[in-house]
Design an enzyme around this catalytic site. Sequence first.
Site, PDB file in Angstrom:
ATOM      1  N   SER A 236       0.780  -1.062   0.057  1.00  9.76           N
ATOM      2  CA  SER A 236       0.011  -0.048  -0.070  1.00  9.76           C
ATOM      3  C   SER A 236       0.830   1.190  -0.158  1.00  9.76           C
ATOM      4  O   SER A 236       0.797   2.035   0.970  1.00  9.76           O
ATOM      5  CB  SER A 236      -0.933   0.068   1.102  1.00  9.76           C
ATOM      6  OG  SER A 236      -1.675  -1.194   1.030  1.00  9.76           O
TER       7      SER A 236
ATOM      8  N   ARG B 119       7.063   6.579  -4.839  1.00 12.93           N
ATOM      9  CA  ARG B 119       7.797   7.053  -3.580  1.00 12.93           C
ATOM     10  C   ARG B 119       7.204   6.464  -2.395  1.00 12.93           C
ATOM     11  O   ARG B 119       6.017   5.979  -2.329  1.00 12.93           O
ATOM     12  CB  ARG B 119       7.227   8.673  -3.394  1.00 12.93           C
ATOM     13  CG  ARG B 119       5.859   8.813  -3.284  1.00 12.93           C
ATOM     14  CD  ARG B 119       5.596  10.199  -3.273  1.00 12.93           C
ATOM     15  NE  ARG B 119       3.948  10.238  -3.624  1.00 12.93           N
ATOM     16  CZ  ARG B 119       3.435  10.756  -4.811  1.00 12.93           C
ATOM     17  NH1 ARG B 119       4.293  11.209  -5.776  1.00 12.93           N
ATOM     18  NH2 ARG B 119       2.267  10.909  -5.097  1.00 12.93           N
TER      19      ARG B 119
ATOM     20  N   ASP C 215      -4.159  -1.725  -0.825  1.00 12.26           N
ATOM     21  CA  ASP C 215      -5.387  -1.837   0.252  1.00 12.26           C
ATOM     22  C   ASP C 215      -6.592  -1.311  -0.203  1.00 12.26           C
ATOM     23  O   ASP C 215      -7.556  -1.774   0.066  1.00 12.26           O
ATOM     24  CB  ASP C 215      -5.066  -1.485   1.700  1.00 12.26           C
ATOM     25  CG  ASP C 215      -4.495   0.093   1.752  1.00 12.26           C
ATOM     26  OD1 ASP C 215      -4.289   0.961   0.721  1.00 12.26           O
ATOM     27  OD2 ASP C 215      -3.924   0.628   2.875  1.00 12.26           O
TER      28      ASP C 215
HETATM   29  C1  GLC Z   1      -0.867   5.872   1.985  1.00 13.65           C
HETATM   30  C2  GLC Z   1      -0.362   5.117   0.473  1.00 13.65           C
HETATM   31  C3  GLC Z   1      -1.379   4.478  -0.168  1.00 13.65           C
HETATM   32  C4  GLC Z   1      -2.490   3.612   1.122  1.00 13.65           C
HETATM   33  C5  GLC Z   1      -2.653   4.395   2.140  1.00 13.65           C
HETATM   34  C6  GLC Z   1      -3.587   3.719   3.036  1.00 13.65           C
HETATM   35  O1  GLC Z   1      -1.239   6.793   1.265  1.00 13.65           O
HETATM   36  O2  GLC Z   1       0.571   5.759  -0.228  1.00 13.65           O
HETATM   37  O3  GLC Z   1      -1.213   3.442  -0.838  1.00 13.65           O
HETATM   38  O4  GLC Z   1      -3.603   3.044   0.268  1.00 13.65           O
HETATM   39  O5  GLC Z   1      -1.666   5.017   2.451  1.00 13.65           O
HETATM   40  O6  GLC Z   1      -2.968   2.583   3.707  1.00 13.65           O
END
Ligand code: GLC
Length: 498
Positions: A178, A193, A231
């Site tokens: 995530s 990133r 996620d």
């Molecule tokens: C951050 C991550 C994203 C994820 C979110 C919640 O924003 O970059 O990919 O979905 O956290 O976990």
Amino acid sequence: MPASRRGSASVTLPTGQTLAFHSHTRSSEDDDLPHATKKKMADHLRKYESLFTLTPQRMRMIVEAFKESLETGLAKSEQIVPMIPTYVFGWPTGNETGDYLAVDLGGTNLRVCLVTLQGNGKFEITQSKYRLTEEQKQEDGQKLFDFCGECLKAFIDLYVDAGTIAKESRLPLGFTFSYPCSQNSIDHGELIRWTKGFGAPNTEGHDVVKMFRQSLEKHNVPAEVVALTCDTTGTLIASHYVNPKTRIACIFGTGCNAAYMERVGDIAKIKHLGIPDDAEMAINCEWGAFDSFEHENLPRTKYDQIIDESSNKPGEQAFEKLISGRYLGEILRLVICELIDEGVLFLGQNTYKVEIPYSFDTAFLSLMESDPTDELLMIIGIFSHFFALETTLAERQFFRALAKLVGRRAARLSACGIAAIVSKMGYLEEGCMVGADGSLYNKYPGFAERIHEGLHDIFGEKGRNIITYHAEDGSGIGSAIVAAMTKQRKIAGLYPNL
Ligand code: GLC
């Protein structure tokens, strides 16, 4: 002697530990340590109220700018809000079946799951959780994936011995990673990133599936990575599996993000792939990046700016830094520190503990807001136990009001993000369900109600057609369903290279 009263309360900490407080509380302001008067605290509160309050009009302006950012992200690559095509084509049928492994590298934990999809929207899940240390988040990326590989190997061995997983089998695996990855197929993703405080070197710009596969090979793990998901995408798919009215999924946890289903014809940047316009594909918005670098649209206070500038990624994740659980406690702590510096709070007390960055857990905010006692005993407990500070009732009332302001702003900004997707996709008239998950959504008192209140402020009465609910486990079940959908799609020969 100051007037005093006795009381008790208990607090469950983020670690699961329960602390009981039997407090000797001060009930008046005229005691031995110098304290700001009730009136002075009320004056300060008014100042913070104006800093942290979002009017409906301001929210509507944010929604418009947000919508534009979403559209730009779909039109062109490498935009601030990346709007990542996930190669998850359409909704699940509910009849996906079979055994799948799911590995979820989240912001706080690594989770390894065995999911049995039974069809008809039913499933079973067995899982193990491993806490990630702060060091692991900063050490070499390959080592982090090696750790995932080792944990998965131990998990599989355990269930092979128990007879749950067949010996010699090689199960399909959904990998939930995530963090924003740019994808050109479902089993490939270059990390754009790190977010949420991760900084593991040698990972940004690399294909994380390739790195993970290397670790699986190294540890002889009998698993085949078939899909990389986020996620939010997993949550979208898992929620729709059990509640087909779901159109959007959001995570409000350590990070903050959303996913929804888009018409391929409206994703201009993947036109060259030749996928029919009316096909559907899930988009991982990575909306936490909204307003990054430019900072033109969001109401950032000086506390938000301090958090940003002292983070490992200044300028980035501007929206997320105002909302997610990683930062809310820190925002409140910075306000407290400002009042200490101004000589308003804790005069004559040793404040070094509360001056430590990130020492004020966001879970404290939820506890403060939900304190049921007149004397605000939980707040006494938090300050005395964790920060060795004594508080007066007026101060505790101030802290609770402040927590409310910070939590409410986060929920109202979240409503702006949801409203932008709703308005872009034209879901307002018909209404839709929004599957939501994450510690803030699940544990912060009133977070969902405040999102709904925000949607009402933006859209008027029709805003009530947009309903958030506690979603299905996206990174376990969702990831398994995505793996199942991908296997079926490839067997059917549909876009086999994507
Ligand atoms: C951050 C991550 C994203 C994820 C979110 C919640 O924003 O970059 O990919 O979905 O956290 O976990």
